[in-house]
Structures are given as structure tokens and as C-alpha cells.
Design an enzyme around this catalytic site. Structure first.
Site, PDB file in Angstrom:
ATOM      1  N   LEU A  15       7.292   5.732   9.456  1.00  0.00           N
ATOM      2  CA  LEU A  15       7.074   5.572  10.901  1.00  0.00           C
ATOM      3  C   LEU A  15       6.041   4.481  11.186  1.00  0.00           C
ATOM      4  O   LEU A  15       5.787   4.141  12.333  1.00  0.00           O
ATOM      5  CB  LEU A  15       6.578   6.897  11.500  1.00  0.00           C
ATOM      6  CG  LEU A  15       7.531   8.096  11.397  1.00  0.00           C
ATOM      7  CD1 LEU A  15       6.873   9.353  11.952  1.00  0.00           C
ATOM      8  CD2 LEU A  15       8.834   7.819  12.146  1.00  0.00           C
ATOM      9  N   THR A  61       2.591   2.986  -0.022  1.00  0.00           N
ATOM     10  CA  THR A  61       2.962   4.393  -0.104  1.00  0.00           C
ATOM     11  C   THR A  61       3.608   4.688  -1.456  1.00  0.00           C
ATOM     12  O   THR A  61       3.603   3.842  -2.358  1.00  0.00           O
ATOM     13  CB  THR A  61       3.820   4.790   1.131  1.00  0.00           C
ATOM     14  OG1 THR A  61       4.018   6.196   1.088  1.00  0.00           O
ATOM     15  CG2 THR A  61       5.159   4.083   1.171  1.00  0.00           C
ATOM     16  N   LYS A  65       0.573   3.784  -4.859  1.00  0.00           N
ATOM     17  CA  LYS A  65      -0.831   3.825  -4.420  1.00  0.00           C
ATOM     18  C   LYS A  65      -1.816   3.582  -5.563  1.00  0.00           C
ATOM     19  O   LYS A  65      -2.907   3.087  -5.344  1.00  0.00           O
ATOM     20  CB  LYS A  65      -1.139   5.161  -3.745  1.00  0.00           C
ATOM     21  CG  LYS A  65      -0.516   5.274  -2.355  1.00  0.00           C
ATOM     22  CD  LYS A  65      -0.946   6.538  -1.638  1.00  0.00           C
ATOM     23  CE  LYS A  65      -0.302   6.598  -0.265  1.00  0.00           C
ATOM     24  NZ  LYS A  65      -0.665   7.777   0.486  1.00  0.00           N
ATOM     25  N   ALA A 127      -2.820  18.756  -6.017  1.00  0.00           N
ATOM     26  CA  ALA A 127      -3.960  17.978  -6.530  1.00  0.00           C
ATOM     27  C   ALA A 127      -3.516  16.548  -6.827  1.00  0.00           C
ATOM     28  O   ALA A 127      -4.019  15.905  -7.739  1.00  0.00           O
ATOM     29  CB  ALA A 127      -4.539  18.645  -7.769  1.00  0.00           C
ATOM     30  N   GLY A 129      -2.262  12.544  -5.087  1.00  0.00           N
ATOM     31  CA  GLY A 129      -2.976  11.484  -4.378  1.00  0.00           C
ATOM     32  C   GLY A 129      -3.522  11.904  -3.024  1.00  0.00           C
ATOM     33  O   GLY A 129      -4.695  11.641  -2.716  1.00  0.00           O
ATOM     34  N   GLY A 242       1.160  16.797   9.737  1.00  0.00           N
ATOM     35  CA  GLY A 242       0.463  15.602   9.268  1.00  0.00           C
ATOM     36  C   GLY A 242       0.550  14.390  10.184  1.00  0.00           C
ATOM     37  O   GLY A 242       0.069  13.317   9.808  1.00  0.00           O
TER      38      GLY A 242
END
Ligand code: NAP
Length: 273
Positions: A15, A61, A65, A127, A129, A242
Site C-alpha cells: 500500500l 520489505t 530487510k 521473534a 524482523g 497494523g
């Protein structure tokens, strides 16, 4: 015209182009934000040609990363602590790496949800990124306790070890199971796994663990309501998906690239799809 974009594989679902192009238009900045879907075998070629293509900034992304770090000239303190980069600024100074995920999460938590992690009990599922970015920023706010669970227990232990080395948190542990997170005594539960993105995914916690005293934050924004958020809402808990984190991390990236204040309302409207 300046060019920006999001680098990932796959990336067409992102997005970020809508959000940033709306911001450029609103501030009359002559720039365009594009998708850069680059296969792993083409990543070196992409970075070799970056300057020629006139690209001034990137979001990064999945799955790059961590991999992009080897291409960068410098890293911000946050990116170093998190060990991952989601924003690159390209200028005469070279390629500078930043991580705005954790800052975006914390800003949304504090500014919109009015939740201050200081002195709170917090449980994190995952746990990877995103969990790392979020827990580094939470740790800076001096919570009373952080418990972390991941299917890969070693990953949770490594993250706990990393946080202990860098912050002073009164209680911090890697749980062996979701039950071991002691969610009933937490004020904040965060889902930082992809569990909930697929229709067929189960609810990541059992019904009995959620109370109306907790804020449940799912980093997933597609779907807007995961099974976890639905359950928590039905139990009377406060909930957030999110999208707020996505908005604020994008605003911080925009400000790093342009030096201008990000137009929050415009960017938020662009995310209402
Ligand atoms: P990641 O690096 O793959 O980390 C996810 C972690 O969760 C992995 O360690 C994974 O273990 C673990 N996991 C998977 N299933 C689990 C389960 N049932 N219980 C416990 N742990 C489990 O992914 P990420 O980049 O951190 O992203 C995580 C989520 O956050 C994704 O849904 C992503 O879309 C979202 N996200 C949102 C934003 C935003 O702006 N809202 C930003 C970044 C990420 P294995 O590797 O062993 O499977």
C-alpha cells in the site's frame, strides 16, 4: 522528477505507493513512488544501476530487510540495533540505511492509542524482523516485563539476549509456549507473526487467555481483522491492526527523504482502501 519506491519480492500488494504518491501530490513535490519487484538473483544488478535510474529513496520489505545492509554506506543507530533496514536514502552521502518500523509502531501506540509502555507487562508473539523492531522501541520506554514467544525457541532466546545486552528491563524472558507468556497478566499483547493473514490460519492464542483489560495489537493489516482481533474485540479488549504502524513508519520515511513534515491526513486517507 525524483523517483522513490518499495523494494521487495513479491511487492505488488504493497500500500506504500498509494500513501507516498498522495503525499507527494499534496505537497506539490515533483516525485513518483514505484514498485520495485526484484528477484533475489537480480538484487546485485538492481543496486549497481540504482544511481543511473535516478532513485532517491527506497522502502525495503520482505525478504530484503537484512540483505540490503551489505549494499549501504552507513546505518542509523536504530537500524544497527534492530539489524534490519526498511528505508534507504540515496544522496551525495551515499546509501544511508534506517529502520522506521519500530518508531512507526511506537508513535501509533502513543499518539493514537494513548498507550505508554513504561512500567507495563508486554507479551510478543514472534521473534522475526518486525518483532525485533517493535521490541527494541518498547524496551527504550522501560516496560516492567517483556515475554517473547516464537515457534523457533532459539530465535526468541536470541532476541531476549539482544535486548538484555542493550537495555535494562526488570523482567524479560523467552517463553516455551503461548501459555508461557502469561498473557492474562499483560497490558499489551502483540502478534508479530504472519499467522492470521490467511483465511485458513488459526487464532494464534486460546480464547481463555484474552481479557478485557488488555490491548491486543496485531501487526497484520490485511485482513483488517484477524481471528485474534475478532476474538479480542468480542472479549471486550481494545484492539488495533497494523495499519497505524504502516502509516507512521511511512511518515517517518517520507520525512527522512524529503526533510518535509509528512501530511498525515492525506497519507491516512490513501490507506483507506
Ligand atoms: P518474519 O521475519 O518471518 O518473522 C515472523 C516470526 O514469527 C518468525 O520467526 C516465525 O518463525 C514466527 N512464527 C510463525 N508462526 C508462529 C507461531 N504460530 N507462533 C509463534 N511464532 C511464529 O516476519 P516479519 O517481517 O517479522 O513480519 C511479521 C508480521 O508483521 C507479518 O505479518 C508482516 O506483514 C507484519 N508487519 C507489519 C508491519 C506494519 O507496518 N504493520 C511492518 C512489518 C511487518 P518461522 O520463521 O520459524 O516460521
Amino acid at each position: 522528477m525524483k523517483i522513490y519506491g518499495v523494494l521487495g519480492y513479491p511487492v505488488k500488494h504493497s500500500l506504500s505507493p498509494s500513501m507516498h504518491n498522495a503525499a507527494f501530490k499534496a505537497l506539490k513535490i515533483d516525485a513518483e513512488y514505484r514498485f520495485f519487484e526484484v528477484a533475489p538473483s537480480d538484487l546485485n544488478k538492481f543496486f549497481d544501476a540504482l544511481m543511473e535510474k535516478g532513485i532517491c529513496g527506497l522502502n525495503v520489505t520482505v525478504p530484503y530487510k537484512e540483505r540490503v545492509i551489505s549494499f549501504l554506506s552507513s546505518l542509523s543507530e536504530e537500524a544497527k540495533l534492530i539489524g534490519a533496514v526498511n528505508t534507504i536514502k540515496i544522496s551525495g552521502k551515499g546509501l544511508e540505511g534506517f529502520n522506521t518500523d519500530g518508531e512507526g509502531f511506537l508513535k501509533h501506540l502513543k499518539e493514537d492509542l494513548k498507550f505508554d509502555p513504561a512500567g507495563k507487562n508486554i507479551a510478543v508473539i514472534g521473534a522475526g524482523g518486525a518483532a525485533k523492531a517493535v521490541s527494541v522501541y518498547l524496551s527504550r520506554r522501560r516496560p516492567a516485563r517483556i515475554s517473547i514467544y516464537d515457534v523457533d525457541i532459539q530465535k526468541a532466546k536470541n532476541l531476549v539476549h539482544h535486548l538484555k545486552e542493550n537495555f535494562s528491563i526488570p523482567k524479560i524472558n523467552a517463553a516455551e509456549s503461548v501459555e508461557g507468556l502469561d498473557i492474562r497478566h499483560c497490558e499489551l499483547l502483540i502478534n508479530a507473526t504472519p499467522v492470521g493473514m490467511k483465511e485458513s490460519d488459526p487464532c494464534i492464542v486460546n480464547e481463555g487467555l484474552i481479557t478485557d483489560k488488555i490491548l491486543v495489537y496485531d501487526l497484520i493489516y490485511n485482513p483488517k481483522e484477524t481471528k485474534l482481533l475478532k476474538l479480542a474485540r468480542e472479549k471486550g479488549a481494545r484492539v488495533s491492526n497494523g495499519l497505524g504502524m504502516l502509516l507512521y513508519q511511512g511518515m517517518v520515511s517520507f520525512e527522512i527523504w524529503t526533510g518535509r513534515k509528512a501530511p498525515k491526513a492525506v497519507m491516512q486517507d490513501a490507506l483507506r482502501v
